[in-house]
Design an enzyme around this catalytic site. Structure first.
Site, PDB file in Angstrom:
ATOM      1  N   SER A  27      -2.691  11.759   2.342  1.00  0.00           N
ATOM      2  CA  SER A  27      -4.145  11.950   2.329  1.00  0.00           C
ATOM      3  C   SER A  27      -4.610  12.845   3.463  1.00  0.00           C
ATOM      4  O   SER A  27      -5.758  13.277   3.460  1.00  0.00           O
ATOM      5  CB  SER A  27      -4.844  10.603   2.525  1.00  0.00           C
ATOM      6  OG  SER A  27      -4.552   9.732   1.481  1.00  0.00           O
ATOM      7  N   HIS A  73      -1.720  16.316  -3.769  1.00  0.00           N
ATOM      8  CA  HIS A  73      -2.568  15.171  -3.388  1.00  0.00           C
ATOM      9  C   HIS A  73      -3.422  14.710  -4.573  1.00  0.00           C
ATOM     10  O   HIS A  73      -4.405  15.353  -4.930  1.00  0.00           O
ATOM     11  CB  HIS A  73      -3.446  15.585  -2.188  1.00  0.00           C
ATOM     12  CG  HIS A  73      -4.341  14.492  -1.702  1.00  0.00           C
ATOM     13  ND1 HIS A  73      -5.596  14.732  -1.193  1.00  0.00           N
ATOM     14  CD2 HIS A  73      -4.170  13.144  -1.659  1.00  0.00           C
ATOM     15  CE1 HIS A  73      -6.152  13.580  -0.852  1.00  0.00           C
ATOM     16  NE2 HIS A  73      -5.315  12.607  -1.120  1.00  0.00           N
ATOM     17  N   GLU A 113      -5.367  17.991  -5.264  1.00  0.00           N
ATOM     18  CA  GLU A 113      -5.408  19.058  -4.249  1.00  0.00           C
ATOM     19  C   GLU A 113      -3.995  19.595  -4.058  1.00  0.00           C
ATOM     20  O   GLU A 113      -3.045  18.806  -3.944  1.00  0.00           O
ATOM     21  CB  GLU A 113      -5.895  18.503  -2.907  1.00  0.00           C
ATOM     22  CG  GLU A 113      -7.394  18.426  -2.777  1.00  0.00           C
ATOM     23  CD  GLU A 113      -7.822  17.924  -1.403  1.00  0.00           C
ATOM     24  OE1 GLU A 113      -8.424  18.702  -0.649  1.00  0.00           O
ATOM     25  OE2 GLU A 113      -7.548  16.755  -1.076  1.00  0.00           O
TER      26      GLU A 113
HETATM   27  C1  CAA Z   1      -8.039   8.551  -0.187  1.00  0.00           C
HETATM   28  C2  CAA Z   1      -7.540   9.773  -0.800  1.00  0.00           C
HETATM   29  O1  CAA Z   1      -6.567  10.354  -0.304  1.00  0.00           O
HETATM   30  C3  CAA Z   1      -8.200  10.472  -1.944  1.00  0.00           C
HETATM   31  C4  CAA Z   1      -8.913   9.621  -2.929  1.00  0.00           C
HETATM   32  O2  CAA Z   1      -8.377   9.240  -3.915  1.00  0.00           O
HETATM   33  S1  CAA Z   1     -10.471   9.219  -2.529  1.00  0.00           S
HETATM   34  C5  CAA Z   1     -11.013   8.202  -3.878  1.00  0.00           C
HETATM   35  C6  CAA Z   1     -11.394   9.050  -5.045  1.00  0.00           C
HETATM   36  N1  CAA Z   1     -11.835   8.187  -6.093  1.00  0.00           N
HETATM   37  C7  CAA Z   1     -13.120   7.859  -6.251  1.00  0.00           C
HETATM   38  O3  CAA Z   1     -13.985   8.310  -5.525  1.00  0.00           O
HETATM   39  C8  CAA Z   1     -13.382   6.902  -7.357  1.00  0.00           C
HETATM   40  C9  CAA Z   1     -14.843   6.549  -7.451  1.00  0.00           C
HETATM   41  N2  CAA Z   1     -15.036   5.688  -8.595  1.00  0.00           N
HETATM   42  C10 CAA Z   1     -15.118   6.193  -9.856  1.00  0.00           C
HETATM   43  O4  CAA Z   1     -15.098   7.386 -10.063  1.00  0.00           O
HETATM   44  C11 CAA Z   1     -15.281   5.198 -10.953  1.00  0.00           C
HETATM   45  O5  CAA Z   1     -15.792   4.007 -10.442  1.00  0.00           O
HETATM   46  C12 CAA Z   1     -13.942   4.927 -11.696  1.00  0.00           C
HETATM   47  C13 CAA Z   1     -13.421   6.215 -12.316  1.00  0.00           C
HETATM   48  C14 CAA Z   1     -12.866   4.351 -10.780  1.00  0.00           C
HETATM   49  C15 CAA Z   1     -14.209   3.909 -12.769  1.00  0.00           C
HETATM   50  O6  CAA Z   1     -15.227   4.455 -13.550  1.00  0.00           O
HETATM   51  P1  CAA Z   1     -16.230   3.556 -14.400  1.00  0.00           P
HETATM   52  O7  CAA Z   1     -17.131   4.409 -15.134  1.00  0.00           O
HETATM   53  O8  CAA Z   1     -16.767   2.497 -13.522  1.00  0.00           O
HETATM   54  O9  CAA Z   1     -15.326   3.059 -15.427  1.00  0.00           O
HETATM   55  P2  CAA Z   1     -14.795   1.631 -15.646  1.00  0.00           P
HETATM   56  O10 CAA Z   1     -15.507   1.226 -16.868  1.00  0.00           O
HETATM   57  O11 CAA Z   1     -14.786   0.748 -14.457  1.00  0.00           O
HETATM   58  O12 CAA Z   1     -13.322   2.032 -15.898  1.00  0.00           O
HETATM   59  C16 CAA Z   1     -13.005   2.805 -16.966  1.00  0.00           C
HETATM   60  C17 CAA Z   1     -11.846   2.168 -17.619  1.00  0.00           C
HETATM   61  O13 CAA Z   1     -10.667   2.641 -16.976  1.00  0.00           O
HETATM   62  C18 CAA Z   1      -9.845   1.544 -16.684  1.00  0.00           C
HETATM   63  N3  CAA Z   1      -9.035   1.802 -15.520  1.00  0.00           N
HETATM   64  C19 CAA Z   1      -9.319   1.597 -14.226  1.00  0.00           C
HETATM   65  N4  CAA Z   1      -8.270   1.957 -13.475  1.00  0.00           N
HETATM   66  C20 CAA Z   1      -7.326   2.401 -14.322  1.00  0.00           C
HETATM   67  C21 CAA Z   1      -6.030   2.915 -14.158  1.00  0.00           C
HETATM   68  N5  CAA Z   1      -5.477   3.026 -12.956  1.00  0.00           N
HETATM   69  N6  CAA Z   1      -5.342   3.292 -15.263  1.00  0.00           N
HETATM   70  C22 CAA Z   1      -5.872   3.182 -16.491  1.00  0.00           C
HETATM   71  N7  CAA Z   1      -7.085   2.696 -16.712  1.00  0.00           N
HETATM   72  C23 CAA Z   1      -7.810   2.312 -15.637  1.00  0.00           C
HETATM   73  C24 CAA Z   1     -10.808   0.414 -16.430  1.00  0.00           C
HETATM   74  O14 CAA Z   1     -10.142  -0.815 -16.583  1.00  0.00           O
HETATM   75  C25 CAA Z   1     -11.831   0.651 -17.498  1.00  0.00           C
HETATM   76  O15 CAA Z   1     -11.408   0.145 -18.725  1.00  0.00           O
HETATM   77  P3  CAA Z   1     -12.341  -0.925 -19.469  1.00  0.00           P
HETATM   78  O16 CAA Z   1     -13.602  -0.185 -19.724  1.00  0.00           O
HETATM   79  O17 CAA Z   1     -11.546  -1.240 -20.681  1.00  0.00           O
HETATM   80  O18 CAA Z   1     -12.483  -2.061 -18.508  1.00  0.00           O
HETATM   81  N1  NDP Z   2      -5.242   4.832  -1.691  1.00  0.00           N
HETATM   82  C1  NDP Z   2      -5.765   5.971  -2.046  1.00  0.00           C
HETATM   83  O1  NDP Z   2      -6.913   6.021  -2.530  1.00  0.00           O
HETATM   84  C2  NDP Z   2      -4.987   7.220  -1.889  1.00  0.00           C
HETATM   85  C3  NDP Z   2      -3.845   7.262  -1.130  1.00  0.00           C
HETATM   86  N2  NDP Z   2      -3.140   8.416  -1.004  1.00  0.00           N
HETATM   87  C4  NDP Z   2      -1.920   8.462  -0.214  1.00  0.00           C
HETATM   88  O2  NDP Z   2      -0.866   7.968  -1.013  1.00  0.00           O
HETATM   89  C5  NDP Z   2       0.102   7.312  -0.185  1.00  0.00           C
HETATM   90  C6  NDP Z   2       0.296   5.897  -0.678  1.00  0.00           C
HETATM   91  O3  NDP Z   2      -0.942   5.204  -0.632  1.00  0.00           O
HETATM   92  P1  NDP Z   2      -1.201   3.890  -1.497  1.00  0.00           P
HETATM   93  O4  NDP Z   2      -0.444   3.952  -2.750  1.00  0.00           O
HETATM   94  O5  NDP Z   2      -2.652   3.711  -1.520  1.00  0.00           O
HETATM   95  O6  NDP Z   2      -0.570   2.797  -0.536  1.00  0.00           O
HETATM   96  P2  NDP Z   2       0.061   1.378  -0.909  1.00  0.00           P
HETATM   97  O7  NDP Z   2       0.019   0.564   0.331  1.00  0.00           O
HETATM   98  O8  NDP Z   2      -0.541   0.849  -2.157  1.00  0.00           O
HETATM   99  O9  NDP Z   2       1.558   1.770  -1.270  1.00  0.00           O
HETATM  100  C7  NDP Z   2       2.476   2.297  -0.362  1.00  0.00           C
HETATM  101  C8  NDP Z   2       3.846   1.878  -0.815  1.00  0.00           C
HETATM  102  O10 NDP Z   2       4.831   2.583  -0.052  1.00  0.00           O
HETATM  103  C9  NDP Z   2       5.840   1.639   0.255  1.00  0.00           C
HETATM  104  N3  NDP Z   2       6.672   2.071   1.358  1.00  0.00           N
HETATM  105  C10 NDP Z   2       6.483   1.917   2.687  1.00  0.00           C
HETATM  106  N4  NDP Z   2       7.521   2.435   3.355  1.00  0.00           N
HETATM  107  C11 NDP Z   2       8.394   2.924   2.430  1.00  0.00           C
HETATM  108  C12 NDP Z   2       9.663   3.533   2.504  1.00  0.00           C
HETATM  109  N5  NDP Z   2      10.246   3.777   3.668  1.00  0.00           N
HETATM  110  N6  NDP Z   2      10.284   3.898   1.351  1.00  0.00           N
HETATM  111  C13 NDP Z   2       9.713   3.661   0.170  1.00  0.00           C
HETATM  112  N7  NDP Z   2       8.508   3.050   0.034  1.00  0.00           N
HETATM  113  C14 NDP Z   2       7.858   2.692   1.163  1.00  0.00           C
HETATM  114  C15 NDP Z   2       5.047   0.383   0.549  1.00  0.00           C
HETATM  115  O11 NDP Z   2       5.886  -0.744   0.576  1.00  0.00           O
HETATM  116  P3  NDP Z   2       5.492  -1.990   1.575  1.00  0.00           P
HETATM  117  O12 NDP Z   2       4.163  -2.468   1.138  1.00  0.00           O
HETATM  118  O13 NDP Z   2       6.605  -2.935   1.318  1.00  0.00           O
HETATM  119  O14 NDP Z   2       5.467  -1.407   2.964  1.00  0.00           O
HETATM  120  C16 NDP Z   2       4.095   0.390  -0.622  1.00  0.00           C
HETATM  121  O15 NDP Z   2       4.697  -0.151  -1.778  1.00  0.00           O
HETATM  122  C17 NDP Z   2      -0.417   7.428   1.241  1.00  0.00           C
HETATM  123  O16 NDP Z   2       0.138   8.561   1.838  1.00  0.00           O
HETATM  124  C18 NDP Z   2      -1.923   7.583   1.023  1.00  0.00           C
HETATM  125  O17 NDP Z   2      -2.552   8.227   2.090  1.00  0.00           O
HETATM  126  C19 NDP Z   2      -3.519   9.575  -1.642  1.00  0.00           C
HETATM  127  C20 NDP Z   2      -4.635   9.588  -2.440  1.00  0.00           C
HETATM  128  C21 NDP Z   2      -5.471   8.411  -2.600  1.00  0.00           C
END
Ligand code: CAA
Ligand code: NDP
Length: 293
Positions: free
Chosen positions: A121, A142, A154
Site C-alpha cells: 500500500s 496495487h 495502481e
Molecule cells: C489500503 C489500500 O492500500 C488501498 C485500498 O484498497 S483503500 C480501500 C478502497 N476501497 C474502498 O474505498 C471501498 C469503499 N466501499 C465501497 O466502495 C462499497 O461499500 C463496496 C464496494 C465495498 C460495497 O458496495 P455496496 O454498494 O455497499 O455493495 P454491497 O451491497 O455491500 O455489496 C455488493 C455485493 O458484493 C458482495 N461482496 C462484498 N465483498 C465481496 C467480495 N470480496 N467478493 C465478492 N463479493 C463481495 C457483497 O456481499 C454484496 O452482495 P449482496 O448484495 O449479495 O450482499
Molecule cells: N487491506 C487493504 O485494504 C489493502 C491492503 N493492501 C496491502 O496488501 C497487503 C496485505 O494486506 P491484507 O491482506 O489487508 O492483510 P492481512 O493481514 O489480511 O493479510 C496478510 C497475510 O500475510 C500473511 N503473512 C505474514 N507474513 C508472511 C510471510 N512471511 N509469508 C507469507 N505470508 C505472510 C499473514 O499471516 P499472519 O496473519 O499469520 O501473520 C496474513 O495471512 C499489505 O501489503 C497491504 O498494505 C493493499 C491494498 C488494500
C-alpha cells in the site's frame, strides 16, 4: 518481449491475497496461493469459495465459471511450490522486513524470467526491487479492497523496472477486467497518499471529540456521498495497515501533517485492528457493528 503469464503465485492469503487469487482464477490464470500459516491458506480458499458463491447468486458469475475458477487455485504450502509461476504477487503484512524476507526466500526458487510484484500500500517499490535478484522485472501491482468489486489497480514502476515488465503488467491487469492508473514510486503512491490522510484526519476528529464514531461516519457518508464512513473504511482496510501507511508517509515525506493519530496507535497496540480482529472503531462481535467510542 513482454512475458506471457499463465500461472500466478500469491503470497499472503489474507483479505487482499485471497481477493487477488479470486480475480486471477476467474480470468483464467492458474493460481498458487501461499501463506506463512497453512491454516490461512485454507481459510483464504474458503473465503474465495464464499465470495464467488455471492457472485453466482447475484448473477455476475456463472456456476460453471465458479467451479472452473476454483479448480484453478492450488494451495502452495511452501514457497518452493511457486517455482513454476510466471508472476508472483506478494501480498503479506505491510512491513518492509516481512516483504524483504519473503523475496529473499522466493528469488532462489522462481525461474529467472518470472516477474515479481508487490501489492504494498505504501512501501518503496524501488527499495523492495533492490532487495531482489531482478529489479528490472519487479513492479508494484496495487489492488484495491475488496478486490473482486473494485475496478482500479495502481501500477508503480521502480526506478529499474523495464518496459517489458510494465507492458506485461498492463496486459495482466487488463485481462482481469480492471483499469490501471500509473503512479510514480513515492510514499503511498496516489490512492493512499490522498485517502489515508483523510482517514487519519477522521481519527483526529474522533480523538479531539469533534464527533462520535457514528456522527463522523454519518457525516461523511451523507455529507460527502462516500460509500463508507472513514472509520468504517479504516476498520475495513485494517488499522494495522492504516498505521503502517501513515508511518511510511510520515517518515518518507518528513512532514508533520502525516503524523499518525495517537488514537490510531492505541487501537493497534490494543490489537483492535478492525474487522479482521472483530474490533476496531466498531465492535463486530454482535449482530450489528457497535461503535467502540
Ligand atoms: C489500503 C489500500 O492500500 C488501498 C485500498 O484498497 S483503500 C480501500 C478502497 N476501497 C474502498 O474505498 C471501498 C469503499 N466501499 C465501497 O466502495 C462499497 O461499500 C463496496 C464496494 C465495498 C460495497 O458496495 P455496496 O454498494 O455497499 O455493495 P454491497 O451491497 O455491500 O455489496 C455488493 C455485493 O458484493 C458482495 N461482496 C462484498 N465483498 C465481496 C467480495 N470480496 N467478493 C465478492 N463479493 C463481495 C457483497 O456481499 C454484496 O452482495 P449482496 O448484495 O449479495 O450482499
Ligand atoms: N487491506 C487493504 O485494504 C489493502 C491492503 N493492501 C496491502 O496488501 C497487503 C496485505 O494486506 P491484507 O491482506 O489487508 O492483510 P492481512 O493481514 O489480511 O493479510 C496478510 C497475510 O500475510 C500473511 N503473512 C505474514 N507474513 C508472511 C510471510 N512471511 N509469508 C507469507 N505470508 C505472510 C499473514 O499471516 P499472519 O496473519 O499469520 O501473520 C496474513 O495471512 C499489505 O501489503 C497491504 O498494505 C493493499 C491494498 C488494500
Amino acid at each position: 518481449m513482454p512475458l506471457e503469464i499463465k500461472k500466478v503465485g500469491v503470497i499472503g492469503a489474507g483479505q487482499m491475497g485471497n481477493g487477488i487469487a479470486h480475480v486471477c482464477a476467474l480470468a483464467g490464470y492458474d493460481v498458487a496461493l501461499n501463506d506463512a500459516d497453512p491454516d490461512r491458506i485454507r481459510s483464504g480458499l474458503a473465503t474465495i469459495n464464499g465470495n464467488m458463491a455471492k457472485q453466482v447468486s447475484k448473477g455476475t458469475v456463472s456456476e460453471d465459471d465458479r467451479q472452473q475458477a476454483l479448480g484453478r487455485i492450488a494451495a502452495a504450502d511452501r514457497v518452493e511450490d511457486l517455482a513454476d509461476c510466471d508472476l508472483v504477487i506478494e501480498s503479506a503484512t505491510e512491513r518492509e522486513e516481512v516483504k524483504r524476507k519473503i523475496f529473499a526466500s522466493l528469488c532462489p526458487v522462481v525461474k529467472p524470467e518470472a516477474l515479481l510484484a508487490s501489492n504494498t500500500s505504501s512501501i518503496s517499490i524501488t527499495r523492495l526491487a533492490a532487495s531482489t535478484d531482478r529489479p528490472e522485472r519487479f513492479i508494484g501491482i496495487h489492488f484495491m479492497n475488496p478486490v473482486p468489486l473494485m475496478e482500479l489497480v495502481e501500477l508503480v514502476r521502480g526506478i529499474a523496472t523495464d518496459d517489458d515488465t510494465f507492458e506485461s503488467s498492463k496486459q495482466f491487469v487488463t485481462r482481469l477486467h480492471k483499469t490501471y492508473a500509473v503512479a510514480e514510486d513515492f510514499p503511498a503512491f496516489i490512492v493512499n497518499r490522498i485517502l489515508l490522510p483523510m482517514i487519519n484526519e477522521a481519527i483526529y476528529t474522533l480523538y479531539e471529540g469533534v464527533g462520535s464514531v457514528d456522527s463522523i461516519d454519518r457525516a461523511m457518508k451523507l455529507g460527502a456521498n462516500h460509500p463508507m464512513g472513514p472509520l468504517q473504511l479504516a476498520d475495513f482496510i485494517g488499522l494495522d495497515t492504516c498505521l503502517a501507511v501513515m508511518q511510511v508517509l510520515h517518515e518518507g515525506l518528513a512532514d508533520s501533517k502525516y503524523r499518525p493519530c495517537p488514537l490510531l496507535v492505541k487501537y493497534v497496540e490494543a490489537g483492535w485492528l478492525g474487522r479482521k480482529t472483530q474490533r476496531g472503531f466498531y465492535d463486530y462481535r454482535g449482530e450489528k457493528p457497535v461503535p467502540t467510542r
